[in-house]
Design an enzyme around this catalytic site. Structure first.
Site: not given
Ligand SMILES: Cc1cc2nc3c(=O)[nH]c(=O)nc-3n(C[C@H](O)[C@H](O)[C@H](O)COP(=O)(O)O)c2cc1C
Length: 217
Positions: A194-196
């Site tokens: 999730s792009r974290l």
């Protein structure tokens, strides 16, 4: 796939690997060597390819790929024609960036630093380690200069092959040698779900010490 928009609209999720402060080697060179070894073991194509960013005398940024040939506590060394476009840029501005884009591992390493010449002895040793054909090509080609045709280049190669047949010494042109980027900042980027993502940055605090920071993704 026939529609380029399909490539533009993909949302690949970057898996389960992580980069924690506790996983890091004690210094950024050791950490880089660990990741480079993993990139090679895990099948990254040309794992030592890096995108070199330079600034020319007009203040315009340039980039191109070169191959990392040596890494030690002095920095990241590559070899080239010092009269090339990059050579001119480095002569104008000693600052440079290196980007290792290891997409298939969801990783990148970003290096910022200053460029110095690799010594003549080391440049010579590396030149001698190159295949004969690469030495002929490096002599024939005035890198980044225009040429009227491919034929002209091939004729130069043929003339050099007559002069220096396989098995004989091809002298290193004076313009050919290495540069070493002495890093002041090295960022290790690990893609997360999730792009974290994880971003851990070593910054040179003084000659032998690095500070470590985590950045927001
Ligand atoms: C995978 C790859 C590796 C390369 N390695 C080198 C290299 O080690 N040295 C080099 O001079 N050019 C290398 N090149 C070519 C450069 O990208 C570039 O075209 C050339 O150095 C001229 O750049 P310049 O005009 O900005 O000086 C490589 C290109 C690719 C795609």
């Amino acid at each position: 796939m026939t529609d380029p928009n399909e490539a533009l609209s993909r949302h690949t999720d970057y898996g389960i690997e992580r980069l924690d402060e506790s996983d890091l080697a004690g210094d950024p060179f050791a950490q880089f060597q660990l990741w480079l070894t993993e990139a090679a073991q895990r099948g990254v194509y040309e794992p030592n390819a890096m995108v070199l960013g330079t600034l020319d005398s007009a203040g315009i940024l340039q980039s191109r790929t070169v191959l990392l040939r040596q890494i030690d506590e002095r920095g990241f060394a590559f070899y080239t024609d010092r009269e090339s476009r990059k050579g001119e840029a480095i002569a104008a501005h000693s600052g440079a960036t290196l980007l290792f884009p290891w997409y298939s591992l969801h990783r990148q390493v970003l290096v910022t630093g200053t460029v110095d010449l690799v010594s003549d002895d080391e440049s010579e040793a590396y030149w001698q380690s190159r295949p004969h054909g690469s030495r002929i090509a490096g002599t024939a080609s005035r890198q980044s200069q225009p040429i009227a045709s491919r034929t002209e280049l091939e004729e130069r190669v043929q003339a050099l092959e007559m002069r220096y047949p396989e098995g004989t010494d091809v002298p290193r042109p004076e313009r050919w040698g290495g540069y070493r980027v002495a890093p002041t900042r090295i960022e290790f980027w690990q893609g997360r779900t999730s792009r974290l993502h994880d971003r851990l940055v070593f910054t040179r605090a003084d000659a032998d010490a690095w500070s470590l920071e985590r950045l927001q993704p």
